[in-house]
Scaffold this active site. Sequence first.
Site, PDB file in Angstrom:
ATOM      1  N   ARG A  87       0.847  -1.190   0.000  1.00  0.00           N
ATOM      2  CA  ARG A  87       0.000   0.000   0.000  1.00  0.00           C
ATOM      3  C   ARG A  87       0.885   1.243   0.000  1.00  0.00           C
ATOM      4  O   ARG A  87       2.040   1.211   0.433  1.00  0.00           O
ATOM      5  CB  ARG A  87      -0.901   0.018   1.239  1.00  0.00           C
ATOM      6  CG  ARG A  87      -1.909  -1.121   1.316  1.00  0.00           C
ATOM      7  CD  ARG A  87      -2.711  -1.039   2.607  1.00  0.00           C
ATOM      8  NE  ARG A  87      -3.764  -2.038   2.660  1.00  0.00           N
ATOM      9  CZ  ARG A  87      -3.616  -3.270   3.165  1.00  0.00           C
ATOM     10  NH1 ARG A  87      -2.435  -3.638   3.661  1.00  0.00           N
ATOM     11  NH2 ARG A  87      -4.614  -4.121   3.181  1.00  0.00           N
ATOM     12  N   LYS A 124      -2.697  -1.662   8.311  1.00  0.00           N
ATOM     13  CA  LYS A 124      -4.150  -1.503   8.289  1.00  0.00           C
ATOM     14  C   LYS A 124      -4.863  -2.560   9.114  1.00  0.00           C
ATOM     15  O   LYS A 124      -5.799  -2.265   9.852  1.00  0.00           O
ATOM     16  CB  LYS A 124      -4.639  -1.551   6.827  1.00  0.00           C
ATOM     17  CG  LYS A 124      -6.110  -1.215   6.657  1.00  0.00           C
ATOM     18  CD  LYS A 124      -6.474  -1.147   5.177  1.00  0.00           C
ATOM     19  CE  LYS A 124      -7.948  -0.756   5.008  1.00  0.00           C
ATOM     20  NZ  LYS A 124      -8.314  -0.663   3.571  1.00  0.00           N
ATOM     21  N   ARG A 205      -0.814  -0.753  -6.794  1.00  0.00           N
ATOM     22  CA  ARG A 205      -1.218  -1.957  -6.039  1.00  0.00           C
ATOM     23  C   ARG A 205      -2.281  -2.734  -6.808  1.00  0.00           C
ATOM     24  O   ARG A 205      -2.238  -3.969  -6.896  1.00  0.00           O
ATOM     25  CB  ARG A 205      -1.739  -1.529  -4.666  1.00  0.00           C
ATOM     26  CG  ARG A 205      -2.280  -2.638  -3.770  1.00  0.00           C
ATOM     27  CD  ARG A 205      -2.558  -2.040  -2.398  1.00  0.00           C
ATOM     28  NE  ARG A 205      -3.427  -2.853  -1.571  1.00  0.00           N
ATOM     29  CZ  ARG A 205      -3.007  -3.826  -0.769  1.00  0.00           C
ATOM     30  NH1 ARG A 205      -1.732  -4.130  -0.722  1.00  0.00           N
ATOM     31  NH2 ARG A 205      -3.872  -4.494  -0.023  1.00  0.00           N
ATOM     32  N   HIS A 228      -4.695  -8.900   2.736  1.00  0.00           N
ATOM     33  CA  HIS A 228      -6.111  -8.824   3.059  1.00  0.00           C
ATOM     34  C   HIS A 228      -6.477  -9.820   4.148  1.00  0.00           C
ATOM     35  O   HIS A 228      -5.858 -10.884   4.254  1.00  0.00           O
ATOM     36  CB  HIS A 228      -6.960  -9.095   1.810  1.00  0.00           C
ATOM     37  CG  HIS A 228      -6.993  -7.949   0.856  1.00  0.00           C
ATOM     38  ND1 HIS A 228      -7.273  -8.076  -0.484  1.00  0.00           N
ATOM     39  CD2 HIS A 228      -6.757  -6.622   1.052  1.00  0.00           C
ATOM     40  CE1 HIS A 228      -7.233  -6.891  -1.062  1.00  0.00           C
ATOM     41  NE2 HIS A 228      -6.915  -6.001  -0.156  1.00  0.00           N
ATOM     42  N   TYR A 238     -10.988  -5.850  -5.637  1.00  0.00           N
ATOM     43  CA  TYR A 238     -10.210  -6.007  -6.862  1.00  0.00           C
ATOM     44  C   TYR A 238     -10.901  -6.907  -7.877  1.00  0.00           C
ATOM     45  O   TYR A 238     -10.260  -7.474  -8.748  1.00  0.00           O
ATOM     46  CB  TYR A 238      -8.826  -6.592  -6.533  1.00  0.00           C
ATOM     47  CG  TYR A 238      -7.992  -5.689  -5.663  1.00  0.00           C
ATOM     48  CD1 TYR A 238      -7.172  -4.716  -6.225  1.00  0.00           C
ATOM     49  CD2 TYR A 238      -8.032  -5.795  -4.280  1.00  0.00           C
ATOM     50  CE1 TYR A 238      -6.410  -3.885  -5.432  1.00  0.00           C
ATOM     51  CE2 TYR A 238      -7.269  -4.960  -3.477  1.00  0.00           C
ATOM     52  CZ  TYR A 238      -6.462  -4.008  -4.060  1.00  0.00           C
ATOM     53  OH  TYR A 238      -5.716  -3.184  -3.269  1.00  0.00           O
TER      54      TYR A 238
END
Length: 258
Positions: A87, A124, A205, A228, A238
Site C-alpha cells: 500500500r 491496516k 497496487r 487482506h 479487486y
Amino acid sequence: MHELAPKLGRSALKQVLSVLRRSIGRAMTLGLAERNVTTLVQPPKGRAGRPSKSLTPDQVRAILESAHAREHWMYPYIVVSLTTGVRTEEARALRWDHVHLKPEDGSAPHVWVWRSVRLGSDTKTPKSRRTLALPSIAVRACQRQWAWQDDRRRAMGEAWPLSGLVFTTGAGTALRADNVRRDFRIALRGVSGIDPEDWTPRELRHSFVSLLSASNVPIEEVSRLVGHSDIATTETVYRHELRPVMQTGARAMDEVFG
C-alpha cells in the site's frame, strides 16, 4: 447527514453516523438524552468515489522501460510498489532495517511490511503485517535507491535526517501523500500510452493484483500477498482485476519482467 452527502463518500458518512450514535448513547447513559434518534437514520448514498483501475502488462512495461521514468527519483518507489503490491502508506513507512537484500541465513531477498504511516505506525489490519520476497527487479530498484540516498547523504552531511526510511525526499525527509502523487505523475510524463493525470500511486497496487491474475496466481495467494484479512476483501475490492482462473508473487514478477 444529507448536507454532508455531496462532500463525503458513503464510508465516511457511515463513520460520522457511528460517532454520533456512540456520542448520543453515552449521553443517554449519563441521563443527558432520552432517546438516540440516530438509530432511525440510514446514511445517504454519498459522493461517488473515483473508480480504481489497473495498468495492463504492456503499460507496465512501457513505464519500466521509459527513459524519463527511469531517470526520475520516483522510479524505485514505482518498481517496488508494482512488484510487491504494498500500500502507499506502507511504502512511505518502509525502513531500511526491514529490507533484506542479502539475508545472512541464505533466504531469498525479502522485505518486512510491518509498518505504515497510519496512526500508531501500524498496518491496516493484523494480516497486513507480512514478509514478502523481492523479485530481482525490485532488488535492483532498492540497490539504486540506497545509492541515490548515499549520494544525497554525502552531499548534505550532518543535515541529512537519520530517519532510516527507504523512500524520502531529496532532503531526506518523509514523503507526504501529495508529493508522492505529484511526482508519480511527473515520472509518467512521456510514457507511451499513459496519461499521467489518469493514474494515482494506489493503482500500482491494483496493477500488481492484475499482473498476478494474468499470471494465473490463485486468489488465495493474491489475498495473502496484498495483506487482506480474507479473500472476500480481495474479490470485492479487486474484482475487476481478477480472472476466474487464477504459483508466487516474486516468481510471477520475474517471469513478467525477466
